[in-house]
Design a protein around this motif. Sequence first.
Motif, mmCIF file in Angstrom:
data_model
loop_
_atom_site.group_PDB
_atom_site.id
_atom_site.type_symbol
_atom_site.label_atom_id
_atom_site.label_comp_id
_atom_site.label_asym_id
_atom_site.label_seq_id
_atom_site.Cartn_x
_atom_site.Cartn_y
_atom_site.Cartn_z
ATOM 1 N N PHE A 70 54.894 -5.249 62.062
ATOM 2 C CA PHE A 70 55.273 -6.524 62.680
ATOM 3 C C PHE A 70 55.218 -7.660 61.670
ATOM 4 O O PHE A 70 56.135 -8.475 61.586
ATOM 5 N N TYR A 71 54.134 -7.744 60.896
ATOM 6 C CA TYR A 71 54.025 -8.807 59.900
ATOM 7 C C TYR A 71 55.229 -8.786 58.951
ATOM 8 O O TYR A 71 55.763 -9.831 58.574
ATOM 9 N N THR A 72 55.649 -7.593 58.575
ATOM 10 C CA THR A 72 56.713 -7.446 57.580
ATOM 11 C C THR A 72 58.092 -7.735 58.139
ATOM 12 O O THR A 72 58.909 -8.399 57.498
ATOM 13 N N THR A 73 58.371 -7.240 59.348
ATOM 14 C CA THR A 73 59.735 -7.293 59.876
ATOM 15 C C THR A 73 59.976 -8.349 60.941
ATOM 16 O O THR A 73 61.116 -8.759 61.169
ATOM 17 N N GLY A 74 58.918 -8.762 61.647
ATOM 18 C CA GLY A 74 59.093 -9.663 62.779
ATOM 19 C C GLY A 74 59.358 -8.938 64.082
ATOM 20 O O GLY A 74 59.467 -9.568 65.130
ATOM 21 N N ILE A 75 59.473 -7.595 64.038
ATOM 22 C CA ILE A 75 59.652 -6.808 65.257
ATOM 23 C C ILE A 75 58.287 -6.627 65.919
ATOM 24 O O ILE A 75 57.376 -6.043 65.330
ATOM 25 N N ASN A 76 58.128 -7.136 67.135
ATOM 26 C CA ASN A 76 56.882 -6.918 67.865
ATOM 27 C C ASN A 76 56.783 -5.434 68.236
ATOM 28 O O ASN A 76 57.798 -4.778 68.517
ATOM 29 N N VAL A 77 55.570 -4.924 68.265
ATOM 30 C CA VAL A 77 55.363 -3.493 68.452
ATOM 31 C C VAL A 77 54.266 -3.257 69.477
ATOM 32 O O VAL A 77 53.387 -4.105 69.675
ATOM 33 N N SER A 78 54.309 -2.084 70.105
ATOM 34 C CA SER A 78 53.290 -1.701 71.073
ATOM 35 C C SER A 78 52.581 -0.433 70.627
ATOM 36 O O SER A 78 53.181 0.448 70.000
ATOM 37 N N LEU A 79 51.305 -0.343 70.936
ATOM 38 C CA LEU A 79 50.549 0.895 70.792
ATOM 39 C C LEU A 79 50.600 1.594 72.147
ATOM 40 O O LEU A 79 50.165 1.032 73.159
ATOM 41 N N VAL A 80 51.149 2.802 72.177
ATOM 42 C CA VAL A 80 51.382 3.517 73.436
ATOM 43 C C VAL A 80 50.604 4.827 73.438
ATOM 44 O O VAL A 80 50.657 5.595 72.467
ATOM 45 N N LYS A 81 49.895 5.087 74.525
ATOM 46 C CA LYS A 81 49.103 6.304 74.659
ATOM 47 C C LYS A 81 49.355 6.949 76.028
ATOM 48 O O LYS A 81 49.906 6.326 76.937
ATOM 49 N N SER A 82 48.919 8.196 76.173
ATOM 50 C CA SER A 82 49.045 8.916 77.443
ATOM 51 C C SER A 82 47.903 8.507 78.369
ATOM 52 O O SER A 82 46.925 7.896 77.930
ATOM 53 N N PRO A 83 47.991 8.851 79.653
ATOM 54 C CA PRO A 83 46.909 8.495 80.586
ATOM 55 C C PRO A 83 45.549 9.048 80.177
ATOM 56 O O PRO A 83 44.514 8.458 80.491
ATOM 57 N N THR A 84 45.530 10.173 79.458
ATOM 58 C CA THR A 84 44.255 10.778 79.073
ATOM 59 C C THR A 84 43.683 10.203 77.775
ATOM 60 O O THR A 84 42.537 10.502 77.423
ATOM 61 N N THR A 85 44.472 9.407 77.081
ATOM 62 C CA THR A 85 43.999 8.860 75.798
ATOM 63 C C THR A 85 44.022 7.331 75.779
ATOM 64 O O THR A 85 44.116 6.728 74.717
ATOM 65 N N THR A 86 43.945 6.714 76.948
ATOM 66 C CA THR A 86 44.022 5.255 77.003
ATOM 67 C C THR A 86 42.857 4.581 76.273
ATOM 68 O O THR A 86 42.972 3.422 75.869
ATOM 69 N N LYS A 87 41.746 5.295 76.083
ATOM 70 C CA LYS A 87 40.625 4.703 75.355
ATOM 71 C C LYS A 87 41.028 4.335 73.932
ATOM 72 O O LYS A 87 40.472 3.419 73.328
ATOM 73 N N GLU A 88 42.015 5.038 73.392
ATOM 74 C CA GLU A 88 42.488 4.765 72.036
ATOM 75 C C GLU A 88 43.226 3.428 71.937
ATOM 76 O O GLU A 88 43.434 2.918 70.838
ATOM 77 N N LEU A 89 43.588 2.859 73.077
ATOM 78 C CA LEU A 89 44.239 1.544 73.065
ATOM 79 C C LEU A 89 43.276 0.469 72.565
ATOM 80 O O LEU A 89 43.705 -0.612 72.166
ATOM 81 N N ALA A 90 41.999 0.760 72.584
ATOM 82 C CA ALA A 90 41.003 -0.190 72.093
ATOM 83 C C ALA A 90 41.196 -0.492 70.612
ATOM 84 O O ALA A 90 40.744 -1.526 70.123
ATOM 85 N N THR A 91 41.875 0.404 69.887
ATOM 86 C CA THR A 91 42.112 0.155 68.462
ATOM 87 C C THR A 91 43.085 -0.997 68.244
ATOM 88 O O THR A 91 43.219 -1.491 67.123
ATOM 89 N N ALA A 92 43.772 -1.417 69.313
ATOM 90 C CA ALA A 92 44.689 -2.559 69.218
ATOM 91 C C ALA A 92 43.973 -3.889 69.392
ATOM 92 O O ALA A 92 44.585 -4.951 69.221
ATOM 93 N N LYS A 93 42.685 -3.855 69.704
ATOM 94 C CA LYS A 93 41.934 -5.089 69.896
ATOM 95 C C LYS A 93 41.944 -5.914 68.613
ATOM 96 O O LYS A 93 41.771 -5.385 67.520
ATOM 97 N N ASN A 94 42.143 -7.210 68.764
ATOM 98 C CA ASN A 94 42.201 -8.143 67.638
ATOM 99 C C ASN A 94 43.396 -7.901 66.730
ATOM 100 O O ASN A 94 43.378 -8.282 65.551
ATOM 101 N N LEU A 95 44.426 -7.245 67.269
ATOM 102 C CA LEU A 95 45.692 -7.076 66.555
ATOM 103 C C LEU A 95 46.820 -7.581 67.452
ATOM 104 O O LEU A 95 46.755 -7.439 68.678
ATOM 105 N N PRO A 96 47.874 -8.158 66.880
ATOM 106 C CA PRO A 96 48.959 -8.736 67.694
ATOM 107 C C PRO A 96 49.915 -7.668 68.212
ATOM 108 O O PRO A 96 51.097 -7.618 67.851
#
Length: 425
Positions: free
Chosen positions: A268-294
């Motif tokens: 995102f910083y490089t291109t300006g394309i906003n991005v999402s971190l996407v996980k399955s219902p069983t791995t939603t805990k991994e979404l915590a790695t997006a904390k403090n990131l845009p």
Amino acid sequence: MKKLSGLLTLLALFMLAFKPADYKTVSNPSYDDGWVELINGKDFTGWKATQNTSTWSIKDGLFQADGKVSHLFYEGEHLKDGFKNFELEVQVKTYKLANTGIYFHTRYQEKGWPNNGMEIQVNNTHIGEGNYIELKKTASLYGVRNVYKAFGQDGEWMTVKARVENNRVQIWLNGMKTVDYLQPEKTFAAVKRLGKGTFALQGHDSLSKMQYKSFRVRRLPDDARSGLTAPKLGAWHDSLVVLQGRQFAFIDLNPKTTLSAKELAGYFYTTGINVSLVKSPTTTKELATAKNLPLFTGIKVNAINQATAQASAADYIVGESIDVKTAQALLRGNKINIWSDKGRTLDNRMAAELLDLAKQNNIAIEIDNVSNSPSVEVIKMAKAKGCKFTFAGLVPASNMQKSMYVMEAIKAAKLTYKDLYIPKW
């Protein structure tokens, strides 16, 4: 007693040496290490308002804007010949529907929006005026690196920091980096370029109420260099910049990549394309790695596991189908926000019926830049029915180098920025 006195003296010196970085003396509003405070807590000394000057007032020592459009330009003693390279720290609070901004490298003008300089956007809940919809959120570098997810909160003090150094602009919101922009040697005429000048605060409209408590700045040497060069991204990025100028929000809400959260933020910083971190219902805990990131966060489901997805765990849910049956199950399941048709279901006679279901349930249609689907004809049909759209396959850059289908589809189907779905907007 002499030993005690000596110890007390050493203790005092120790405390002075390790005082907090935001320490300010009582007698002098200047900070050590070159920091200066431009808001004195008493009046508008050093600042000059434009046109509707009554918009600005002092309330409990704060700068407050509440009224028609007016900009407050800094013209005080610390301006000298202007600021080129600097660090900035601003304390700002917005209220519901408020829109404001922090301009730099600008210069005083009596009326209108500043023609010179760049703007750090401050907007958590403002939605636009008239027929115009404002999508850019707090801590965007307005029109250059746009953030489409609101990370700030109205009614709370937000800390916006910036560092401008030659060809590089970095912005932080409450400690989270939102922008790391490297200005290319050449840009389109419509893209603002870095220069030198003063600062300005924006009073945007009669529905926008905001307060500024502190405006700290520290000069960096005019000849300071970032030592970094902007990457050459090719024709696809040129098209993106042009469309972004027409308000198109480029967000990959279903990225086809194994990049980590930090790597996605770097993209995102490089291109300006906003991005999402996407996980399955069983791995939603991994979404915590997006904390403090845009980053946006999403949950990817299919017809079988969609019931296990918790909507509160992410910004949205995307459902992937492989045939008509699974498409119908997803579109009727009251779970998903985005439909990703992996079975090319929309290329057959069921397309109209499935698109009707998507519209009825406010489900956006994914346009996949990798598989070049759905077809332009189907996209036109979906637009005619009032469906919204999202993008996928914009990450990594190699996908964009291989295919510009998203750009082609926008043009061929005559999409506008209002046809796009943005989570939590």
